[in-house]
Design an enzyme around this catalytic site. Structure first.
Site, PDB file in Angstrom:
ATOM      1  N   HIS A 158     -41.087 -55.865 -78.516  1.00 44.78           N
ATOM      2  CA  HIS A 158     -42.482 -56.116 -78.167  1.00 44.78           C
ATOM      3  C   HIS A 158     -43.204 -54.765 -78.234  1.00 44.78           C
ATOM      4  CE1 HIS A 158     -45.881 -57.049 -75.474  1.00 44.78           C
ATOM      5  NE2 HIS A 158     -45.573 -58.329 -75.595  1.00 44.78           N
ATOM      6  N   ASP A 212     -35.402 -54.027 -71.749  1.00 50.32           N
ATOM      7  CA  ASP A 212     -36.545 -54.900 -71.490  1.00 50.32           C
ATOM      8  C   ASP A 212     -35.991 -56.321 -71.313  1.00 50.32           C
ATOM      9  OD1 ASP A 212     -38.753 -56.502 -71.490  1.00 50.32           O
ATOM     10  OD2 ASP A 212     -39.568 -55.800 -73.405  1.00 50.32           O
ATOM     11  N   GLN A 234     -37.776 -61.369 -71.493  1.00 48.04           N
ATOM     12  CA  GLN A 234     -37.420 -62.706 -71.967  1.00 48.04           C
ATOM     13  C   GLN A 234     -36.037 -63.126 -71.476  1.00 48.04           C
ATOM     14  OE1 GLN A 234     -39.504 -64.697 -73.484  1.00 48.04           O
ATOM     15  NE2 GLN A 234     -41.110 -63.207 -73.905  1.00 48.04           N
ATOM     16  N   LYS A 242     -43.309 -64.568 -66.046  1.00 53.98           N
ATOM     17  CA  LYS A 242     -42.434 -65.344 -66.939  1.00 53.98           C
ATOM     18  C   LYS A 242     -41.278 -65.997 -66.185  1.00 53.98           C
ATOM     19  CE  LYS A 242     -43.294 -62.291 -70.914  1.00 53.98           C
ATOM     20  NZ  LYS A 242     -44.445 -62.863 -71.614  1.00 53.98           N
ATOM     21  N   CYS A 288     -47.230 -59.806 -80.390  1.00 58.76           N
ATOM     22  CA  CYS A 288     -47.032 -58.395 -80.006  1.00 58.76           C
ATOM     23  C   CYS A 288     -45.733 -57.846 -80.569  1.00 58.76           C
ATOM     24  CB  CYS A 288     -47.092 -58.219 -78.490  1.00 58.76           C
ATOM     25  SG  CYS A 288     -48.644 -58.746 -77.780  1.00 58.76           S
TER      26      CYS A 288
END
Lengths: 154, 422
Positions: B131, B208, B211, B238, B378
């Site tokens: 991202h 990261d 997700q 999220k 993104c």
């Protein structure tokens, strides 16, 4: 949005221009080339302008472009070139102004077919704030490129 | 269908928004959860209750409400720590979002001294599937420090190209940062193997998990230290929590060594006009009034997920994803960009539909109530790698039903007919 709204957005004229875009491709000669991007969706256009005539009385001899983007942005570029090629710059700028007014009118502006021709098909787009920038991408690029040529000549 | 969450219809009732209809009376089919997830009633109630009954600033008010608000805020931290299995609750820092958490790390590394300092001749390694929020902060860091930014490329089958891992990660490498699960391709990356290599050369590993945290059970304390990230970020909204709050988890030794990020109230120990000393973690990195109601909401959110069981959420995600991949395969001219094996992917599925631009796909789907995302998500470099400008992305979550996937597939067929394709 409803199916009716969808049809208001995707007029046949728009889908026709999308499938068979007019004046597409980059051509010589040109005095200015610009590259405009819509950062939120990634649509891009590279657009060239060729002007002829004396300073202060130029004519839009050619507008050529290469673009990636949605049906609205592609069709809008096609309609733009139909409307401005061959016209005096002053007149083309008035058409630009008229299209801008239509697109920024949130669906309340009644388009003048005599001025905008196929461009009236975008009246429905004006009701979708997220898509207005798609319709304006190539128009803003054309104005930018034209202004650059005139500035350089002056 | 085997693998779905038990009592899915009951679970769906926890999410009031799923019951609403859209223009024209069509029901909502929400397939944009990788963008932001919907919120269960318990999260909404927790935030409303906090604002109605316990609102006060934290850690500075001496009155009863102040004590209640402080306890609620810190309780949110405890719940988040438990959700990710953090070795220590003080290692959980609240930020504004995942982007801010990544920026916190990248900025403070630019100012760090000693072992962590990043300078000329050093290398920071990211990947081509990140991202933008895990690319741009590192560009800023390397531009400011004179270090070099390098990245893992991608293979034709949508995975990280690890063939040059020993060249990318060597003694000069100070930081290796990567996404656990790609927000565009869905690919699940081999975090453990990459972390192991990075740790061999003494590099910091930043992950990261924006997700990953919604879908994959995470137990940091249970990980082999050699394979565990040193820093990990995710965002609240999220994981069925509110917007406005993100999480940075970091190993205590690293967080202690990093200089402060933002200066202000709450992050200090004492302030004199000449200079100040700083609070310990987590408060050292939480300048100013923090997102208090959001921390309460996030605490309720991760509790909700823990209540369902992250193993069950993960199984549901895989089941729905497999069903969606099968359904999408029936649509003529549709090409998925990402692994097709559910064992190696998350729930975000990006695709192209031949002859229709993604924005137009999304617009037609919206007219049928199907909410997806269209664009570059993104992740422009990953799109560029595969020669596409944009894609349409469907992303499911724990509340997604097989019949919603059917509605998507049907709406895609309708899109094809609308644009007069075959």
């Amino acid at each position: 949005m409803t199916a009716q709204d969808l049809d208001a957005l995707y007029q046949e004229i728009i889908l026709d221009h999308y499938k068979n875009p007019h004046n597409k491709g980059l051509r010589e000669p040109h005095e200015a080339e610009v590259h405009h991007v819509n950062p939120t969706c990634g649509d891009e256009v590279t657009l060239r302008v060729h002007l002829t005539g004396e300073p202060g009385a130029e004519t839009v001899a050619d507008v050529s472009y290469d673009a990636v983007g949605c049906s609205i942005s592609q069709a809008s570029a096609s309609v733009l070139t139909d409307l401005v090629i061959g016209r005096p710059v002053d007149e083309a700028m008035e058409i630009h102004e008229s299209f801008l007014t239509l697109m920024q009118g949130k669906g309340t502006v009644e388009p003048d077919e005599d001025v905008l021709e196929d461009g009236i098909a975008f009246a429905g787009v004006a009701k979708f704030p997220a898509r207005v920038k798609c319709a304006l991408l190539s128009w803003m690029a054309w104005k930018d490129a034209t202004a650059r040529v005139i500035e350089e000549k002056a | 269908m085997e693998g779905l969450l038990p009592q899915l219809e009951v679970v769906r009732k926890d999410f009031p928004i799923l019951e609403r209809t859209l223009a024209g009376g069509v029901p909502l089919v929400y397939l944009d959860s990788a963008n932001t997830s919907q919120k269960p009633q318990c999260v909404i109630d927790a935030m409303v209750d906090h604002l109605e009954r316990h609102n006060a600033n934290v850690a500075r008010a001496m009155h009863q409400l102040g004590a209640e608000a402080s306890a609620a805020f810190e309780d949110g931290r405890d719940r988040v720590a438990s959700f990710i299995g953090a070795p220590s609750r003080d290692e959980v820092i609240f930020t504004k979002n995942a982007s801010e958490a990544l920026n916190l790390v990248a900025h403070t590394l630019a100012w760090a001294t000693g072992d962590l300092a990043v300078g000329e001749g050093d290398r920071v390694v990211t990947t081509e599937m990140e991202h933008h929020s895990n690319i741009v902060p590192w560009q800023l860091l390397t531009q400011r420090t004179g270090a070099t930014l390098a990245w893992f490329g991608l293979t034709d089958d949508y995975r990280l190209d690890l063939s040059n891992i020993d060249e990318l990660i060597d003694e000069r490498t100070k930081v290796v940062t990567l996404t656990w699960v790609s927000n565009m391709l869905g690919t699940v990356n081999p975090v453990a193997a990459i972390a192991r290599r990075a740790h061999e050369v003494g590099a910091l590993v930043v992950v990261d998990a924006s997700q990953a945290a919604p879908q994959i059970p995470i137990d940091l304390a249970a990980m082999d230290e050699a394979e565990r990230p040193d820093l990990m970020v995710f965002t609240g909204h999220k994981v069925v929590g509110p917007t406005g709050i993100g999480v940075l988890w970091g190993r205590r030794e690293v967080l202690d060594q990093l200089p402060p990020f933002l200066g202000g109230g709450e992050m200090i120990e004492t302030v004199r006009m000449e200079r100040s000393t700083y609070a310990g973690i987590p408060h050292k990195f939480e300048a100013g009034t923090p997102p208090i109601a959001e921390a309460v909401g996030l605490g309720a959110a991760v509790d909700y997920l823990a209540g369902l069981g992250m193993e069950a959420v993960h199984a549901h995600e895989r089941t729905i994803t497999a069903y969606a991949l099968d359904g999408l395969a029936t649509v003529p001219g549709l090409k998925v960009l990402g692994p097709l094996d559910v064992a190696e992917r998350g729930g975000a599925i990006s695709f192209e539909l031949d002859g229709v631009h993604p924005h137009d796909v999304a617009q037609v789907l919206d007219s049928r109530g199907v909410a997806v995302r269209a664009g570059h998500h993104c992740a422009k470099p990953a799109h560029a790698r595969y020669g596409v400008q944009s894609t349409t992305r469907m992303s499911s979550y724990l509340y997604t039903t097989p019949s919603e996937i059917d509605a998507l597939v049907e709406a895609l067929e309708y899109t094809r007919s609308y644009f007069k394709l075959g």
